[in-house]
Structures are given as C-alpha cells and as structure tokens.
Design a protein around this motif. Structure first.
Motif, PDB file in Angstrom:
ATOM      1  N   GLU A  62       0.837  -1.199   0.000  1.00 52.55           N
ATOM      2  CA  GLU A  62       0.000   0.000   0.000  1.00 52.55           C
ATOM      3  C   GLU A  62       0.875   1.254   0.000  1.00 52.55           C
ATOM      4  OE1 GLU A  62      -3.568   2.089   2.671  1.00 52.55           O
ATOM      5  OE2 GLU A  62      -2.730   0.139   3.240  1.00 52.55           O
ATOM      6  N   GLU A  63       1.976   1.221   0.754  1.00 53.68           N
ATOM      7  CA  GLU A  63       2.882   2.368   0.814  1.00 53.68           C
ATOM      8  C   GLU A  63       3.505   2.652  -0.551  1.00 53.68           C
ATOM      9  OE1 GLU A  63       6.935   3.815   3.191  1.00 53.68           O
ATOM     10  OE2 GLU A  63       6.038   1.844   3.590  1.00 53.68           O
ATOM     11  N   SER A  64       3.904   1.590  -1.267  1.00 49.03           N
ATOM     12  CA  SER A  64       4.517   1.769  -2.585  1.00 49.03           C
ATOM     13  C   SER A  64       3.520   2.367  -3.573  1.00 49.03           C
ATOM     14  CB  SER A  64       5.036   0.428  -3.119  1.00 49.03           C
ATOM     15  OG  SER A  64       6.078  -0.071  -2.316  1.00 49.03           O
ATOM     16  N   LEU A  65       2.269   1.912  -3.514  1.00 50.41           N
ATOM     17  CA  LEU A  65       1.251   2.449  -4.409  1.00 50.41           C
ATOM     18  C   LEU A  65       1.016   3.924  -4.118  1.00 50.41           C
ATOM     19  CD1 LEU A  65      -0.872   2.246  -6.591  1.00 50.41           C
ATOM     20  CD2 LEU A  65      -2.468   1.321  -4.893  1.00 50.41           C
ATOM     21  N   ARG A  66       0.974   4.278  -2.831  1.00 49.66           N
ATOM     22  CA  ARG A  66       0.802   5.693  -2.475  1.00 49.66           C
ATOM     23  C   ARG A  66       1.954   6.540  -3.000  1.00 49.66           C
ATOM     24  NH1 ARG A  66      -3.375   3.620  -1.020  1.00 49.66           N
ATOM     25  NH2 ARG A  66      -3.636   4.141  -3.194  1.00 49.66           N
ATOM     26  N   VAL A 111       1.116   6.597 -11.180  1.00 52.35           N
ATOM     27  CA  VAL A 111      -0.135   5.838 -11.238  1.00 52.35           C
ATOM     28  C   VAL A 111      -1.270   6.795 -10.893  1.00 52.35           C
ATOM     29  CG1 VAL A 111      -1.497   4.001 -10.182  1.00 52.35           C
ATOM     30  CG2 VAL A 111       0.923   3.622 -10.688  1.00 52.35           C
ATOM     31  N   VAL A 112      -2.274   6.827 -11.752  1.00 54.86           N
ATOM     32  CA  VAL A 112      -3.406   7.740 -11.558  1.00 54.86           C
ATOM     33  C   VAL A 112      -4.697   6.929 -11.585  1.00 54.86           C
ATOM     34  CG1 VAL A 112      -4.639   9.752 -12.445  1.00 54.86           C
ATOM     35  CG2 VAL A 112      -2.145   9.626 -12.644  1.00 54.86           C
ATOM     36  N   GLY A 113      -5.503   7.069 -10.540  1.00 61.97           N
ATOM     37  CA  GLY A 113      -6.791   6.383 -10.481  1.00 61.97           C
ATOM     38  C   GLY A 113      -7.920   7.294 -10.928  1.00 61.97           C
ATOM     39  N   ARG A 114      -9.089   6.692 -11.083  1.00 60.86           N
ATOM     40  CA  ARG A 114     -10.280   7.432 -11.508  1.00 60.86           C
ATOM     41  C   ARG A 114     -11.308   7.358 -10.384  1.00 60.86           C
ATOM     42  NH1 ARG A 114     -14.448   5.022 -14.239  1.00 60.86           N
ATOM     43  NH2 ARG A 114     -13.038   3.315 -14.754  1.00 60.86           N
ATOM     44  N   ALA A 115     -11.630   8.507  -9.815  1.00 56.99           N
ATOM     45  CA  ALA A 115     -12.570   8.550  -8.695  1.00 56.99           C
ATOM     46  C   ALA A 115     -13.983   8.300  -9.182  1.00 56.99           C
ATOM     47  CB  ALA A 115     -12.489   9.895  -7.987  1.00 56.99           C
ATOM     48  N   MET A 116     -14.697   7.442  -8.458  1.00 58.50           N
ATOM     49  CA  MET A 116     -16.096   7.155  -8.750  1.00 58.50           C
ATOM     50  C   MET A 116     -16.814   7.089  -7.407  1.00 58.50           C
ATOM     51  SD  MET A 116     -18.351   6.677 -11.111  1.00 58.50           S
ATOM     52  CE  MET A 116     -17.469   6.207 -12.586  1.00 58.50           C
ATOM     53  N   ALA A 141       6.756  -0.611 -12.394  1.00 60.29           N
ATOM     54  CA  ALA A 141       7.349   0.127 -11.279  1.00 60.29           C
ATOM     55  C   ALA A 141       7.741  -0.819 -10.143  1.00 60.29           C
ATOM     56  CB  ALA A 141       6.368   1.191 -10.775  1.00 60.29           C
ATOM     57  N   ALA A 142       6.919  -1.858  -9.927  1.00 58.88           N
ATOM     58  CA  ALA A 142       7.221  -2.827  -8.876  1.00 58.88           C
ATOM     59  C   ALA A 142       8.560  -3.512  -9.130  1.00 58.88           C
ATOM     60  CB  ALA A 142       6.104  -3.862  -8.775  1.00 58.88           C
ATOM     61  N   SER A 143       8.892  -3.743 -10.403  1.00 63.10           N
ATOM     62  CA  SER A 143      10.176  -4.362 -10.727  1.00 63.10           C
ATOM     63  C   SER A 143      11.338  -3.456 -10.340  1.00 63.10           C
ATOM     64  CB  SER A 143      10.239  -4.679 -12.228  1.00 63.10           C
ATOM     65  OG  SER A 143       9.223  -5.591 -12.600  1.00 63.10           O
ATOM     66  N   GLY A 174      15.302  -1.771  -5.310  1.00 62.97           N
ATOM     67  CA  GLY A 174      15.634  -0.671  -4.418  1.00 62.97           C
ATOM     68  C   GLY A 174      15.535   0.700  -5.042  1.00 62.97           C
ATOM     69  N   ILE A 175      14.882   0.811  -6.196  1.00 63.28           N
ATOM     70  CA  ILE A 175      14.746   2.098  -6.890  1.00 63.28           C
ATOM     71  C   ILE A 175      13.375   2.682  -6.549  1.00 63.28           C
ATOM     72  CG2 ILE A 175      14.712   3.245  -9.137  1.00 63.28           C
ATOM     73  CD1 ILE A 175      16.392   0.847 -10.168  1.00 63.28           C
ATOM     74  N   GLY A 176      13.362   3.811  -5.872  1.00 60.80           N
ATOM     75  CA  GLY A 176      12.126   4.407  -5.401  1.00 60.80           C
ATOM     76  C   GLY A 176      11.332   5.101  -6.497  1.00 60.80           C
ATOM     77  N   ALA A 177      10.092   5.438  -6.161  1.00 61.73           N
ATOM     78  CA  ALA A 177       9.185   6.042  -7.139  1.00 61.73           C
ATOM     79  C   ALA A 177       9.716   7.385  -7.641  1.00 61.73           C
ATOM     80  CB  ALA A 177       7.801   6.216  -6.525  1.00 61.73           C
ATOM     81  N   ARG A 178      10.391   8.141  -6.787  1.00 62.68           N
ATOM     82  CA  ARG A 178      10.858   9.464  -7.212  1.00 62.68           C
ATOM     83  C   ARG A 178      11.879   9.358  -8.344  1.00 62.68           C
ATOM     84  NH1 ARG A 178      15.670  11.206  -4.616  1.00 62.68           N
ATOM     85  NH2 ARG A 178      16.513   9.660  -3.165  1.00 62.68           N
ATOM     86  N   HIS A 179      12.615   8.239  -8.405  1.00 65.32           N
ATOM     87  CA  HIS A 179      13.598   8.062  -9.472  1.00 65.32           C
ATOM     88  C   HIS A 179      12.937   7.701 -10.796  1.00 65.32           C
ATOM     89  CE1 HIS A 179      16.921   8.393  -6.695  1.00 65.32           C
ATOM     90  NE2 HIS A 179      16.381   7.461  -5.921  1.00 65.32           N
ATOM     91  N   LEU A 180      11.674   7.289 -10.752  1.00 67.38           N
ATOM     92  CA  LEU A 180      10.969   6.892 -11.968  1.00 67.38           C
ATOM     93  C   LEU A 180      10.285   8.076 -12.653  1.00 67.38           C
ATOM     94  CD1 LEU A 180       9.355   3.545 -10.742  1.00 67.38           C
ATOM     95  CD2 LEU A 180      11.575   3.905 -11.834  1.00 67.38           C
ATOM     96  N   ARG A 181      10.337   9.239 -12.016  1.00 57.40           N
ATOM     97  CA  ARG A 181       9.686  10.416 -12.599  1.00 57.40           C
ATOM     98  C   ARG A 181      10.281  10.788 -13.949  1.00 57.40           C
ATOM     99  NH1 ARG A 181       9.973  15.058 -10.917  1.00 57.40           N
ATOM    100  NH2 ARG A 181       7.945  15.786 -11.597  1.00 57.40           N
ATOM    101  N   MET A 182      11.554  10.421 -14.176  1.00 59.76           N
ATOM    102  CA  MET A 182      12.176  10.773 -15.466  1.00 59.76           C
ATOM    103  C   MET A 182      11.414  10.131 -16.621  1.00 59.76           C
ATOM    104  SD  MET A 182      15.657   8.489 -15.493  1.00 59.76           S
ATOM    105  CE  MET A 182      15.638   6.703 -15.258  1.00 59.76           C
ATOM    106  N   TYR A 183      10.850   8.922 -16.398  1.00 64.63           N
ATOM    107  CA  TYR A 183      10.075   8.263 -17.446  1.00 64.63           C
ATOM    108  C   TYR A 183       8.769   9.018 -17.691  1.00 64.63           C
ATOM    109  CZ  TYR A 183      13.334   4.392 -16.810  1.00 64.63           C
ATOM    110  OH  TYR A 183      14.466   3.627 -16.740  1.00 64.63           O
ATOM    111  N   LYS A 184       8.157   9.502 -16.621  1.00 60.97           N
ATOM    112  CA  LYS A 184       6.913  10.259 -16.747  1.00 60.97           C
ATOM    113  C   LYS A 184       7.163  11.574 -17.479  1.00 60.97           C
ATOM    114  CE  LYS A 184       3.211  12.289 -13.919  1.00 60.97           C
ATOM    115  NZ  LYS A 184       3.404  13.712 -14.269  1.00 60.97           N
TER     116      LYS A 184
END
Length: 306
Positions: free
Chosen positions: A196-200, A208-213, A230-232, A237-247
């Motif tokens: 849950e923490e990783s998804l947050r 990751v962007v969800g759709r509110a309903m 991203a889970a891979s 050990g590579i955190g979400a902030r390091h993946l922003r370059m792809y975004k």
C-alpha cells in the motif's frame, strides 16, 4: 431490499463494497435493480445473487467489468441467471421481492441470504465432485499448477499490454480496449505485487493515476502495467521518485505528438480523427524503436568503457 440493506447484507463478505460501488456497477449495466415510482432501488434475491457473483469475480479473479458483463450476457455456466429467468424474480422458493424500505430507511426483519454463486448456500452442499473448478473456490482447494489464471492477465494479453506473447501491428495503441480493466486499490496492489505504501508513493509522484467514482477509486489497464513495471524497479531498491524521469519524458513526447496531430484534430470529423490516431500511433512506434536503439547505443558505450 433497499440499497442500504443490500450493503449491510454483503459487507461482511465483501468489506470493500460501498453504496457508491453498487451504483457504479449499475451505471455500467452489470446490475439492473427495479425502481419504485418514487425512484428508489428495489433489490430482489436474483439481483443480490448477481451482485455477489460480480464482486467475487472482481475480488478473486480481477475480472475487468467488460469481461464480467460479457460472461453474464453469454450465460456463462458459473454466472447467475438474470432477473428475468425462468427461475423467478424473488429469492429461492419465492416470487416476490425481499422486504423493502426506501434507501437509508428503517430495517425490516432480516431475510435469509440467497445461495452464493459458488453453488453453496447456508447448510447447502457443494456442487458435484465432477463439476468444473469454480473461480470463487478458496485458494487452498487447488494446487498452484491447477489454479486458473486470473482473467485480467488474458485480457491484458489480448490488448497487447501483457507481454510479447500477444504481438500486434502497433506497439503503442490508443484504442479504448487497452484500458478496460477496472481494479480497486487493493486489487491493483495484489495484481502488481505492490505494498500500500509503494502504491501511495507512485500516486504521489503522478506515475499511477486512479479514476474517482463516488467514494471509490478505480485503476485501468495502463495503471496496472505502470504499477507492475514500477514494482520491478522497486524490487531493485529504486524508489518512485527516481521513476519520474520516465513520466517527464513521456509527457514531453506526448506533447510533441499532439502538436503534430492538432491540424487533423481541428477538422472535427471522424475521418480526420482516424488519420490523427494513425499518425500518432505510427510516430509513437517509431519513437519507441528510436528510443530503444539510442538506449542500447548509450548503454553499450558505457559498459564497454567500464
């Protein structure tokens, strides 16, 4: 039964179900409760059986809503009969509705819960030993090798997002089919192998962007693929902030392609839109190959130097 009473009946078995989710399933055409003259929903036994089956498929098989709807329409062997079937419109042994009060009204005497889609009721017996494996069967009853593959995997493979085993003409496809998976946060975590923490964290950095309903949030097929990839990285050990370059790179490329397609989109006719989609898909494919080649060249240069 009112929608509030249905929620009370199902919440112990499905803790994540909410009134807004039931309304969402109705808006998608999966359930169709009767309406009173004043507009309140009236749920019969077959409606509740159908709803229980839908929630079971979502929870245990991560079925996208389109697949669930198709299986209901096709009369899948394990799917419950519709409210207009020959078995009647009320609970088992009855042709009338379950006790009803307006949404949020006072609770009448509780009615017995109908048999679930698993083929067993309270005090009932399971289906015969020769019957096919049910999607709702507890995991402990099957060996891993015999357990059926979750349907969302086949759905993603069919759309081309599941891996190389489902090749198609375009590497990047903009059709709506590829996003027809609908997962809750808990289902997305289970499917992608995230905490849950990783998804947050992935949501925090806009990956990751969800759709509110209503009160719930749903995630489509693109969100699932992003979460799994991203889970891979997270496993290494590579955190979400390091993946922003792809975004950031994807956003810049999308903006560039949008500018190229804009003259066609401004024409506002179906043929021009089709041409715009084809142009963007073709150039996105070329960009995919160009990016891969440039990455290979740079990696080879760095590795050869080491």
């Amino acid at each position: 039964m009112s929608i509030g009473e249905v929620l009370t009946l199902l919440q112990e078995e499905f803790p994540d179900v909410t009134i807004s989710k039931i309304r969402f399933l109705e808006s998608q055409g999966l359930i169709d409760p009767e309406r009173t003259p004043s507009g309140y929903r009236k749920f019969y036994g077959t409606d509740i059986e159908r709803l229980r089956w839908i929630l079971t498929q979502q929870r245990e098989n991560f079925l996208p809503l389109k697949v669930i709807k198709d299986r209901l329409a096709d009369g899948s062997p394990d799917a419950p009969a519709g409210p207009d079937s020959a078995s009647g419109t009320g609970p088992a042994g009855s042709t009338g509705p379950l006790p009803f009060s307006p949404d949020g009204g006072s609770d009448p005497a509780p009615a017995a819960a109908p048999a679930s889609a698993t083929g067993t009721g309270s005090g009932g017996t399971a289906a015969s030993a020769g019957s096919k494996v049910r999607a709702s069967m507890p995991a402990g009853e099957l060996d891993d090798a015999d357990r059926p593959q979750p349907i969302w995997m086949a759905d993603l493979a069919k759309s081309g997002r599941g891996g190389a085993e489902a090749p198609r003409a375009r590497k990047v496809q903009l059709s709506a089919e590829v996003t027809e998976v609908n997962l809750t946060a808990a289902e997305l975590q289970a499917a992608a192998g995230l905490t849950e923490e990783s998804l947050r964290e992935l949501e925090k950095f806009g990956l990751v962007v969800g759709r509110a309903m209503g009160d719930d949030t749903y995630y489509d097929g693109d969100a699932l693929v992003i979460a799994r990839k991203a889970a891979s990285f997270i496993d290494h050990g590579i955190g979400a902030r390091h993946l922003r370059m792809y975004k950031v790179a994807a956003e810049r490329e999308a903006g560039f392609l949008e500018q190229l397609a804009m003259p066609l989109l401004k024409q506002r006719n179906p043929e021009a839109r089709r041409q715009a989609v084809e142009l963007v898909e073709e150039l996105a494919d070329h960009g995919h190959d160009l990016r891969a080649a440039l990455l290979r060249a740079n990696l080879r240069k760095h590795l050869d130097r080491a």
